[in-house]
Design a protein around this motif. Structure first.
Motif, short mmCIF file in Angstrom:
data_model
loop_
_atom_site.label_atom_id
_atom_site.label_comp_id
_atom_site.label_asym_id
_atom_site.label_seq_id
_atom_site.Cartn_x
_atom_site.Cartn_y
_atom_site.Cartn_z
N THR A 114 5.45 -14.50 -36.94
CA THR A 114 5.99 -15.76 -37.46
C THR A 114 4.86 -16.75 -37.67
O THR A 114 3.99 -16.91 -36.82
CB THR A 114 7.01 -16.36 -36.49
N GLN A 115 4.87 -17.41 -38.82
CA GLN A 115 3.94 -18.50 -39.11
C GLN A 115 4.74 -19.80 -39.10
O GLN A 115 5.71 -19.96 -39.84
CB GLN A 115 3.31 -18.29 -40.48
N TRP A 116 4.35 -20.71 -38.21
CA TRP A 116 5.07 -21.98 -38.03
C TRP A 116 4.14 -23.11 -38.46
O TRP A 116 3.18 -23.42 -37.76
CB TRP A 116 5.47 -22.15 -36.57
N MET A 117 4.43 -23.71 -39.60
CA MET A 117 3.57 -24.75 -40.13
C MET A 117 4.28 -26.10 -40.10
O MET A 117 5.34 -26.26 -40.73
CB MET A 117 3.14 -24.43 -41.57
N THR A 118 3.73 -27.03 -39.36
CA THR A 118 4.24 -28.40 -39.35
C THR A 118 3.47 -29.18 -40.40
O THR A 118 2.28 -29.49 -40.22
CB THR A 118 4.04 -29.05 -37.96
N ALA A 119 4.13 -29.48 -41.52
CA ALA A 119 3.44 -30.19 -42.61
C ALA A 119 3.15 -31.62 -42.21
O ALA A 119 2.09 -32.16 -42.54
CB ALA A 119 4.29 -30.15 -43.87
#
Length: 316
Positions: A114-119
């Motif tokens: 899983t890739q979790w990106m907080t913009a």
């Protein structure tokens, strides 16, 4: 599918079924996700299309990417594009995706990662298959979920989490009929590895044919189930749903899923993504790659993007 599992679920920690006089969540709605295309042309199902946002909050959208078997030269991704004001969660079941962003984040995810990106305040990013997959072709299947951020966190610095499939918390039901992968949040006192700003739970569940799963569920969370493969029912009333369909649950302290005794030949189990979150209950304005609270904030996001204030495309 799935990429992360165990040969004998009975070796896993068990989540006992809720006992006593608990309020079991009814099913309010079952809808079928329409198909479309994203990025450079990979097929998606829009899981939340047509569902009132009051039932989705804090989730904004979710796409099932694939399942598609690419021929050599066919794998596709997305070009460089901006985001601000929310988080993107990419869960890859089959295949490989490479992420890069203008804030220095990035990595390769495959087969259960899983890739979790907080913009947050904003960045540019790109997701694409590696050159080796473009040359060879192959299976591609995953999900991308958008999670809203509350107003107080919308302009926080961007952050990237790379959650390997081996870090996911694996659980089972009391009888071993289900494998529960907790990516974020908590089930029965067992917490997943994802770090969230908005309180949510994200799980991927494999139900053996004929198995029933009853889970405790936070009463202040909403609850959504999406069929990745196979068929079964939701709620104690047994509402049917299947691949490409989304279930919206009502209020309660527990929920129930059941797999049909007979499944599809291509998928031996009923595969379900189960989501819940604490509603933010703030105004939400969503346009393209930006999710803000007001139209003025959306206009500012577009202006900042045009002015290069969300970052520039790395040259190397």
């Amino acid at each position: 599918m799935p990429a992360v599992t165990v040969e004998n679920p009975l070796t896993l920690p068990r989540v006992p079924a809720p006992a006593g006089d608990v309020a079991r969540r009814p099913v309010l709605y079952v809808g079928t996700a329409p198909g479309g295309f994203e990025g450079e042309g990979f097929p998606v199902r829009r899981a939340f299309a047509g569902i009132d946002y009051r039932y989705l909050d804090p989730f904004i959208m979710m796409d099932q990417m694939g399942e598609v078997e690419y021929a050599p030269g066919e794998p596709k991704g997305t070009p460089w594009h901006p985001h601000r004001g929310f988080e993107t969660v990419t869960y890859l079941i089959d295949g490989t995706f490479v992420h890069r962003d203008s804030h220095g984040g990035g990595g390769t995810i495959s087969d259960g990662d899983t890739q979790w990106m907080t913009a947050g305040s904003g960045l540019l990013h790109i997701e694409a298959p590696p050159e080796s997959l473009v040359v060879s072709g192959g299976l591609f299947h995953g999900l991308q979920l958008w999670v809203n951020l509350p107003k107080k966190d919308k302009m926080m610095p961007p952050r990237y989490q790379d959650i390997g499939g081996g870090k996911v918390t694996l659980l089972t039901s009391a009888d071993g009929g289900a494998v529960i992968r907790v990516i974020a949040g908590e089930i029965g006192g067992h917490r997943g590895p994802g770090i969230t700003h908005t309180p949510i739970t994200m799980t991927h569940i494999s139900l053996s044919p004929g198995a029933e799963l009853s889970l405790p569920w936070r009463p202040d969370f909403n609850a959504l189930a999406y069929g990745l493969a196979g068929r079964g029912t939701a709620g104690v009333e047994g509402r049917p749903f299947r691949t490409g369909q989304t279930v919206v649950f009502g209020d309660g302290d527990a929920l129930t899923l059941r797999a049909d005794a007979s499944q599809e030949s291509r998928s031996p189990n009923f595969e379900v993504v189960l989501l819940g979150g604490q509603p933010i209950r703030e105004p939400m304005r969503h346009y393209g790659p930006f999710v803000m609270n007001t139209h003025a904030e959306l206009a500012q996001a577009f202006e900042d993007f045009r002015a290069g204030r969300l970052g520039t495309v790395p040259t190397a």
